[in-house]
Design an enzyme around this catalytic site. Structure first.
Site, PDB file in Angstrom:
ATOM      1  N   CYS A  40      -2.204  -8.217   8.286  1.00 14.32           N
ATOM      2  CA  CYS A  40      -3.040  -9.199   9.119  1.00 14.32           C
ATOM      3  C   CYS A  40      -2.386 -10.795   8.843  1.00 14.32           C
ATOM      4  O   CYS A  40      -1.778 -10.895   8.238  1.00 14.32           O
ATOM      5  CB  CYS A  40      -4.332  -9.394   8.777  1.00 14.32           C
ATOM      6  SG  CYS A  40      -5.410  -7.807   8.971  1.00 14.32           S
TER       7      CYS A  40
ATOM      8  N   ASN B  83      -6.653 -10.965   4.834  1.00 14.42           N
ATOM      9  CA  ASN B  83      -5.341 -10.188   4.952  1.00 14.42           C
ATOM     10  C   ASN B  83      -5.239  -9.484   3.641  1.00 14.42           C
ATOM     11  O   ASN B  83      -5.191 -10.458   2.519  1.00 14.42           O
ATOM     12  CB  ASN B  83      -4.246 -11.386   4.990  1.00 14.42           C
ATOM     13  CG  ASN B  83      -2.841 -10.820   4.994  1.00 14.42           C
ATOM     14  OD1 ASN B  83      -2.532  -9.706   5.225  1.00 14.42           O
ATOM     15  ND2 ASN B  83      -1.998 -11.770   4.478  1.00 14.42           N
TER      16      ASN B  83
END
Ligand code: SF4
Length: 516
Positions: free
Chosen positions: A26, A127
């Site tokens: 991400c 992330n």
């Protein structure tokens, strides 16, 4: 176990039909700027981070009294219209681009993840990958906390909510959550009037802090290229174990957890990060160029020209050519409008997929002895076809040079190599791989060469090359991930925290003040 001792086997028939690329999980972007159009800044920040995830995206905005969100499957420019951005007005915003490795790839898995803590709404973007969420999820479910998705991000959001209800302060809820979760995480969170950013104690996944020009506000992002995009100057990295909070009271910071052994992901330098991002004071392009120079020193080849596989092989090709005193040529052209290789079980169609992405220039390659440089070989499903393209275009020799070491171990920290049987270097010797891809010679950069080429930093994770994992992985998480005969280093048994209840953890953390 030395992989060079292994007999080649029919790897091509064993690997699943998937692209020969690793995917980062991400990209995260957050901005606090009451006088700016925060949704639009976030949109542009996410456009700069699009390479980190293409499956889904979302933007959440805090308008002073609540949090509004729009998220959907697709690319940033597909999901957000002018009207969407106009409707997302506020003083603080949070955005996310996702390539899902934990939980489903459906709408519920798209981020930011929205969650309610009593009457406070939070949005969380992540992330990385958390390795111990199964136990935490079960404990929360036992406490009648429900889940809508299967993502580790929702577990973190619900845990933050759980602890915030007990402590009545969001930053304490975050700190107590950080004490419990394990793995790699770079997270940003907004509520109606504040932005938070926090990072795991090893600092595995990147997160940087920037300031908007004219002191208009603050930005946090996965990479500096997103700061550049919105006109923010890089201030510093978010420190491992730190929580940053930005609100009307300014920027406040607290060290929620003591920093652990520094372990920033070295694969960011090899492949994930954009070449114009700056890591540890140097552009990723310059680092990949330096890797190429080292590669030429370590594994020279008698050749006429050097050709990089676009895009991430290009800086390494330039470095190789510079060190070897050879010309670097554009011998492969990338079709920029094909996002991913078409995955087909049929070999002919798979080759067609590579041709859709790349074509070879015969007037550059014909009659030439070529050094072909790429960033990495992961599953080994496309390099053979690229070598074939070069030969069909007239190359008389193709010497493949890889600008990173052999990827032999799976990653558990936010990258989609789930099992070792998918990795060609864990299954074959270098000579075996050379035969499979049809190259005249094949060589990889050494681990020492890779580390020496990277700018100085407190410490790297290089576990996918070395098997030395910086964060303990519960056996339930890594079960079935390793081939017989491979013994990863530093993988622990069940970590102590996993055997405690949430209350035990909260009590221990509360005892260490500075956290609460
Ligand atoms: S295992 Fe590899 S890809 Fe995963 S965090 Fe470590 S260096 Fe990065």
């Amino acid at each position: 176990m030395s992989e060079t001792n292994m007999a080649p086997r029919d790897f091509a028939s064993a690997v699943p039909a998937c692209p020969d690329e690793l995917h980062d999980e991400c990209g995260v972007f957050g901005v606090w700027a009451p006088s700016a159009d925060v949704a639009r800044l976030t949109y542009f920040g996410l456009r700069a981070l699009q390479h980190r995830g293409q499956e889904s995206t979302g933007i959440a905005v805090g308008d002073g009294s609540t949090v509004l969100i729009r998220k959907d499957l697709g690319l940033v420019e597909q999901v957000f219209s002018e009207a969407d951005l106009a409707a997302l007005q506020g003083k603080v915003a949070l955005g996310h681009v996702r390539y899902g490795t934990s939980g489903g790839k459906d709408w519920e898995g798209a981020q930011p993840h929205l969650s309610a803590i009593d009457d406070v709404i939070i949005a969380l973007a992540h992330n990385g990958t958390l390795v111990n969420t199964d136990d935490i999820r079960n404990e929360l479910i036992e406490r009648n906390i429900g889940f809508r998705s299967t993502t580790d991000t929702e577990v973190a959001a619900k845990l933050i909510g759980y602890y915030t209800q007990k402590t009545h302060r969001l930053r304490d809820g975050i700190a107590k959550t950080m004490a419990l979760i394990r793995g790699a995480y770079a997270m940003a969170l907004i509520r109606e009037n504040a932005l938070y950013a926090f990072r795991d104690p090893n600092g595995i996944r990147p997160l940087v802090l920037g300031e908007l020009s004219g002191a208009r506000g603050w930005v946090v992002a996965s990479e500096t290229c997103a700061l550049e995009m919105v006109g923010a100057r890089y201030v510093r990295d978010v420190n491992p174990g730190e929580i940053i909070r930005i609100s009307d009271s300014g920027l406040k910071t607290m060290q929620a957890l003591p920093p652990a052994v520094p372990a920033s992901c070295i694969f960011e330098q090899v492949y994930f990060a954009r070449p114009d991002s700056v890591v540890n004071g140097r552009s990723v392009f310059a680092t990949r160029f330096a890797m190429g120079e080292r590669l030429a020193e370590e594994a020279p080849a008698s050749a006429d020209i050097v050709v990089g596989v676009p895009d991430s092989g290009l800086p390494g090709a330039e470095g190789f050519a510079s060190e070897a005193g050879l010309a670097v040529k554009t011998g492969l052209i990338k079709n920029r409008y094909v996002a991913r290789t078409f995955i087909q079980p049929d070999q002919d169609l798979r080759e067609l997929g590579v041709k859709l992405k790349l074509s070879a220039l015969s007037d550059v390659l014909a009659g030439q002895r070529v050094v072909l440089v790429d960033d990495s070989i992961v599953r080994g499903t496309t390099m053979g076809q690229i070598v074939k393209l070069c030969r069909e275009a007239g190359a008389v020799e193709v010497h493949v040079r890889i600008n990173s070491p052999e990827v032999t171990w799976p990653c558990f920290y936010g990258i989609d190599t789930a099992t070792q049987d998918q990795l060609i270097s864990a299954n074959m010797s270098i000579e075996g791989i050379r035969e499979v891809i049809g190259a005249d010679s094949l060589a990889f950069l050494s681990v020492g060469g890779l580390i020496a080429a990277c700018p100085r930093c407190p410490g790297h994770c290089a576990a996918c090359f070395t098997g030395e994992y910086p964060v303990a992985i519960p056996p339930t998480f890594s079960e079935g991930s390793f081939l017989e005969g491979y013994e990863p280093k530093a993988l622990s048994r069940r970590s102590a925290s996993l055997q405690m209840s949430l209350e035990d953890i909260a009590r221990i953390v509360a005892e260490k003040e500075g956290v609460a």
